[in-house]
Enzyme design. Structure first.
Site, PDB file in Angstrom:
ATOM      1  CG  ASP A  11      -2.221  -1.028   1.230  1.00  0.00           C
ATOM      2  OD1 ASP A  11      -2.358  -1.345   0.003  1.00  0.00           O
ATOM      3  OD2 ASP A  11      -2.611  -1.311   2.259  1.00  0.00           O
ATOM      4  CG  ASP A 130     -11.730  -1.716  -1.003  1.00  0.00           C
ATOM      5  OD1 ASP A 130     -10.830  -2.670  -0.907  1.00  0.00           O
ATOM      6  OD2 ASP A 130     -11.174  -0.526  -1.196  1.00  0.00           O
TER       7      ASP A 130
END
EC number: 4.3.2.10
Length: 251
Positions: A11, A130
């Site tokens: 990330d 998500d």
């Protein structure tokens, strides 16, 4: 049975690898290139590079960073963050990515999945989903989890499969960074509702969690960050643990 994959995830924001909890409270997790080099030599099956602030800030993933990482790794590289057109996907592929991960843009414009898949093949299109649990329903969120949508996870997963996605990266926002284990409930529901591979994401805190993701969650691959970035476990350790328990992996 096909070998199960272990996939570390970078990330990235501000030129560094970061890790948060529930998509918030980011902490530094090292240099992008150093982590990429490390995983390239660590028996990782693939590497995921996600520019987690690109969609929120309405900007594009930094191509220079993608090029540097692709020059350091010789395992399949998936890149995501701010990919909102076929042209942008083309730029990412030209800078060394093997797959693109799309999320926010395809919720707004689902046909983008088909257009990228028609040009580059379904195997090159990963749709990141998500999800957050609300009143016993798992709802899809966009913009790095900041904006809820009316889409339900299983329904959206089936839709992206029909549109040409080759793989789904399913992240539990409730479990992200908690190290409490994957949400195997929604993982199993999605995995059994589609015939394309599903990558488990969000919550891996020990090696048993990886095993549970494959057995209880029915995942095809397990993505993790914290347990590998901070060297709690090595990927070699993870794979040996899984193999000893009957999970097919590449060692």
């Amino acid at each position: 049975m096909l070998a199960k994959r272990i996939i570390p995830c970078l990330d990235v924001t501000g030129g560094r690898v970061v890790k948060g909890i529930n998509f918030e409270g980011l902490r530094d997790a090292g240099s992008i290139l150093e982590q990429a080099r490390f995983y390239n030599g660590e028996l990782a099956d693939e590497l995921v590079f996600l520019d987690i602030s690109a969609s929120v800030e309405s900007r594009k993933t930094t191509l220079e960073e993608v090029l540097k990482v692709s020059g350091e790794v010789f395992i399949p590289l998936t890149v995501g963050g701010g990919i909102n057109s076929v042209d942008r996907a083309r730029e990412i592929f030209m800078h060394g990515a093997d797959k693109v991960s799309v999320n926010t843009a395809v919720v707004k414009e689902p046909e983008l999945i088909s257009r990228i898949a028609e040009k580059y093949g379904s195997q090159a299109v990963v749709v990141a989903i998500d999800v957050k649990k609300k009143d016993d329903r798992y709802m899809v969120h966009t913009h790095s989890g900041k904006i809820p949508t009316p889409l339900e996870a299983v329904e959206w997963a089936q839709m992206v499969q029909e549109l040409g996605a080759g793989e789904i990266l399913l992240t539990s926002m409730d479990r992200d960074g908690t190290q409490e284990g994957y949400d195997n409930d929604i993982l199993a529901k999605v995995s059994t509702s589609v015939h394309i591979p599903v990558i488990a994401s969000g919550g891996a805190g020990n090696l048993e969690h990886l095993y549970d993701g494959f057995t209880r969650g029915k995942a095809d691959a397990a993505l993790a960050a914290s347990i590998f970035h901070f060297r709690q476990y090595s990927i070699r350790q993870a794979k040996q643990y899984l193999r000893d328990r009957g999970i097919p992996v590449r060692l």
